[in-house]
Design a protein around this motif. Structure first.
Motif, short mmCIF file in Angstrom:
data_model
loop_
_atom_site.label_atom_id
_atom_site.label_comp_id
_atom_site.label_asym_id
_atom_site.label_seq_id
_atom_site.Cartn_x
_atom_site.Cartn_y
_atom_site.Cartn_z
N PRO A 26 85.32 16.40 -12.27
CA PRO A 26 84.28 17.33 -11.82
C PRO A 26 82.98 16.60 -11.45
CG PRO A 26 85.36 18.16 -13.78
CD PRO A 26 85.86 16.76 -13.59
N GLN A 27 82.34 17.04 -10.38
CA GLN A 27 81.14 16.39 -9.90
C GLN A 27 80.02 16.43 -10.92
OE1 GLN A 27 81.25 14.73 -7.08
NE2 GLN A 27 79.19 13.94 -7.37
N ASP A 28 79.95 17.50 -11.72
CA ASP A 28 78.86 17.59 -12.70
C ASP A 28 78.99 16.51 -13.78
OD1 ASP A 28 81.22 19.03 -13.55
OD2 ASP A 28 80.05 19.78 -15.24
N LYS A 29 80.23 16.09 -14.08
CA LYS A 29 80.44 15.01 -15.04
C LYS A 29 79.94 13.68 -14.47
CE LYS A 29 82.65 17.33 -18.27
NZ LYS A 29 82.11 17.51 -19.64
N ILE A 30 80.16 13.48 -13.18
CA ILE A 30 79.69 12.25 -12.54
C ILE A 30 78.17 12.22 -12.52
CG2 ILE A 30 79.69 10.94 -10.38
CD1 ILE A 30 82.44 12.06 -9.78
N VAL A 31 77.55 13.34 -12.17
CA VAL A 31 76.08 13.42 -12.12
C VAL A 31 75.50 13.18 -13.51
CG1 VAL A 31 74.12 14.95 -11.71
CG2 VAL A 31 76.06 14.96 -10.13
N GLU A 32 76.10 13.78 -14.52
CA GLU A 32 75.62 13.62 -15.90
C GLU A 32 75.66 12.16 -16.33
OE1 GLU A 32 76.94 14.96 -20.44
OE2 GLU A 32 77.85 15.92 -18.69
N THR A 33 76.76 11.48 -16.01
CA THR A 33 76.92 10.08 -16.41
C THR A 33 75.96 9.16 -15.66
OG1 THR A 33 79.27 10.50 -16.87
CG2 THR A 33 78.58 8.20 -16.70
N THR A 34 75.82 9.35 -14.36
CA THR A 34 74.92 8.51 -13.57
C THR A 34 73.47 8.71 -14.01
OG1 THR A 34 74.87 10.21 -11.83
CG2 THR A 34 76.41 8.39 -11.56
N THR A 35 73.10 9.93 -14.37
CA THR A 35 71.74 10.20 -14.83
C THR A 35 71.46 9.44 -16.13
OG1 THR A 35 71.73 12.41 -13.84
CG2 THR A 35 70.13 11.99 -15.59
N GLN A 36 72.43 9.43 -17.04
CA GLN A 36 72.25 8.72 -18.29
C GLN A 36 72.17 7.21 -18.07
OE1 GLN A 36 75.03 9.80 -21.35
NE2 GLN A 36 74.20 8.37 -22.85
N ILE A 37 72.98 6.70 -17.15
CA ILE A 37 72.94 5.26 -16.86
C ILE A 37 71.57 4.87 -16.31
CG2 ILE A 37 73.87 3.43 -15.39
CD1 ILE A 37 76.58 4.79 -15.56
N ARG A 38 71.02 5.67 -15.40
CA ARG A 38 69.70 5.36 -14.85
C ARG A 38 68.65 5.31 -15.95
NH1 ARG A 38 71.30 9.28 -10.89
NH2 ARG A 38 71.99 8.27 -8.96
N GLY A 39 68.77 6.23 -16.91
CA GLY A 39 67.82 6.23 -18.02
C GLY A 39 67.93 4.98 -18.87
N TRP A 40 69.15 4.52 -19.09
CA TRP A 40 69.36 3.32 -19.91
C TRP A 40 68.96 2.05 -19.17
CZ3 TRP A 40 74.36 3.59 -23.38
CH2 TRP A 40 74.24 4.68 -24.25
N LEU A 41 69.00 2.08 -17.86
CA LEU A 41 68.63 0.90 -17.07
C LEU A 41 67.13 0.82 -16.82
CD1 LEU A 41 71.48 0.75 -14.39
CD2 LEU A 41 71.15 -0.77 -16.35
N SER A 42 66.38 1.83 -17.23
CA SER A 42 64.93 1.82 -17.02
C SER A 42 64.31 0.68 -17.83
CB SER A 42 64.32 3.15 -17.44
OG SER A 42 64.54 3.40 -18.81
N ALA A 43 63.21 0.17 -17.34
CA ALA A 43 62.58 -1.02 -17.94
C ALA A 43 62.13 -0.79 -19.39
CB ALA A 43 61.39 -1.45 -17.08
N ASP A 44 61.75 0.44 -19.73
CA ASP A 44 61.23 0.70 -21.07
C ASP A 44 62.32 1.02 -22.09
OD1 ASP A 44 61.87 3.03 -19.78
OD2 ASP A 44 60.31 4.23 -20.75
N ARG A 45 63.59 1.05 -21.67
CA ARG A 45 64.68 1.34 -22.60
C ARG A 45 65.28 0.02 -23.07
NH1 ARG A 45 67.46 6.22 -23.50
NH2 ARG A 45 68.40 5.98 -25.57
N LYS A 46 65.07 -0.30 -24.34
CA LYS A 46 65.54 -1.57 -24.89
C LYS A 46 66.74 -1.43 -25.82
CE LYS A 46 62.03 -3.66 -22.95
NZ LYS A 46 62.21 -4.54 -21.76
#
Length: 231
Positions: free
Chosen positions: A76-96
Motif C-alpha cells: 500500500p502506498q500509505d505504508k511507503i509514505v509512512e516509512t519514507t517520512t520516518q527515514i527523512r526524520g532520522w536522516l535529519s542533522a539534529d537526530r543522533k
C-alpha cells in the motif's frame, strides 16, 4: 509461519490468518476453504464471516495485495509514505540517537517491505544487529554513518518504488543453464559471457583513484549487470 503437513503447498497459516491456494480453473480453493471451515467449526473456533474471502484471484493478506493473474505483490502506498517520512526524520542533522523500541518498530516496517522486496533484507542486517546490542527498550542507539548510509539507500529506493513486486520463482536456474558466466578482479578488470556473446575491460582509472575497486561486491555485480544489456 507454518505450513499444513497435509497440504504443504496449498495452505499457509500466520497467527490467526489462513491463506489457501489452488490450481487455476479448478475447485481447489473452494474445497480448501470448505475443509478449513469444517475443521474450525469442529473445534468451535471463532470465525469472522466478514473477513472470510471466497475464492478470488486478488486478495489482501497481511497488509499486502496479492494478484495471481498478473503475479505481483503490492505494498500500500500509505505504508511507503509512512516509512519514507520516518527515514527523512532520522536522516535529519539534529537526530543522533533512537531508542531500541523505535528501532525495532522501524525494522518491523522494513521487514514488511521485504516480503515484496526480498533483496532489501541485506540492508536491514545492520539495524537488526544494533537492536541486539541494547537491553532495555528505552536504551538508545547511535545513528552511525553506516546506519545512515543504509537509510539513505532505502529512501532513494522507496522514493521511486511503485509498490509492486512480481512473484519470485521458487526454482533457481543455474548459470550453466543460462550460459551466463562473469568474473571480476580488483586489480585488473572484468569479463562476462552470455549465450555466445562476451565482453571484457579494465576498470576506469577514476574508480582506482577513488577506491571503488576495493569494493569486490560492486565489482562482481558490474559484469552481471553489463551482461544483461548485451545486444
Amino acid at each position: 509461519m507454518v505450513h499444513s503437513p497435509q497440504s504443504p503447498k496449498q495452505l499457509m497459516h500466520y497467527l490467526d490468518d489462513f491463506l489457501t491456494g489452488g490450481v487455476a480453473g479448478t475447485s481447489d480453493c473452494a474445497h480448501n476453504l470448505q475443509s478449513c471451515m469444517q475443521v474450525l467449526n469442529h473445534f468451535n473456533a471463532a470465525v469472522a464471516p466478514e473477513k472470510t474471502v471466497q475464492p478470488t484471484t486478488k486478495i489482501t493478506f497481511l497488509g499486502r495485495e496479492l494478484d495471481t493473474v498478473v503475479r505481483h505483490v503490492r505494498i500500500p502506498q500509505d505504508k511507503i509514505v509512512e516509512t519514507t517520512t520516518q527515514i527523512r526524520g532520522w536522516l535529519s542533522a539534529d537526530r543522533k540517537k533512537v531508542t531500541k523500541r523505535d528501532l525495532q518498530s522501524f525494522v518491523g516496517k522494513l521487514n514488511f517491505m521485504c516480503r515484496a522486496i526480498p533483496r532489501g533484507r541485506a540492508f536491514c542486517r545492520r539495524l537488526i544487529d544494533e537492536t541486539c546490542k541494547l537491553k532495555s527498550p528505552f536504551h538508545r542507539c547511535r545513528l552511525t554513518t553506516g546506519i545512515k548510509d543504509d537509510l539513505a539507500l532505502w529512501l532513494q529506493f522507496l522514493e521511486h518504488f511503485n509498490g509492486i513486486s512480481f512473484f519470485q520463482s521458487p526454482v533457481w536456474t543455474s548459470n550453466t543453464a543460462m550460459q551466463l558466466i562473469t568474473d571480476a578482479a580488483g586489480g585488473v578488470g572484468f569479463g562476462a559471457y552470455n549465450e555466445g556473446k562476451w565482453t571484457c575491460g579494465h576498470w576506469p582509472q577514476q574508480w582506482v583513484e577513488e577506491g571503488v575497486t576495493k569494493d569486490m561486491t560492486l565489482l562482481e555485480l558490474f559484469p552481471i549487470v553489463l551482461s544483461v544489456g548485451m545486444p
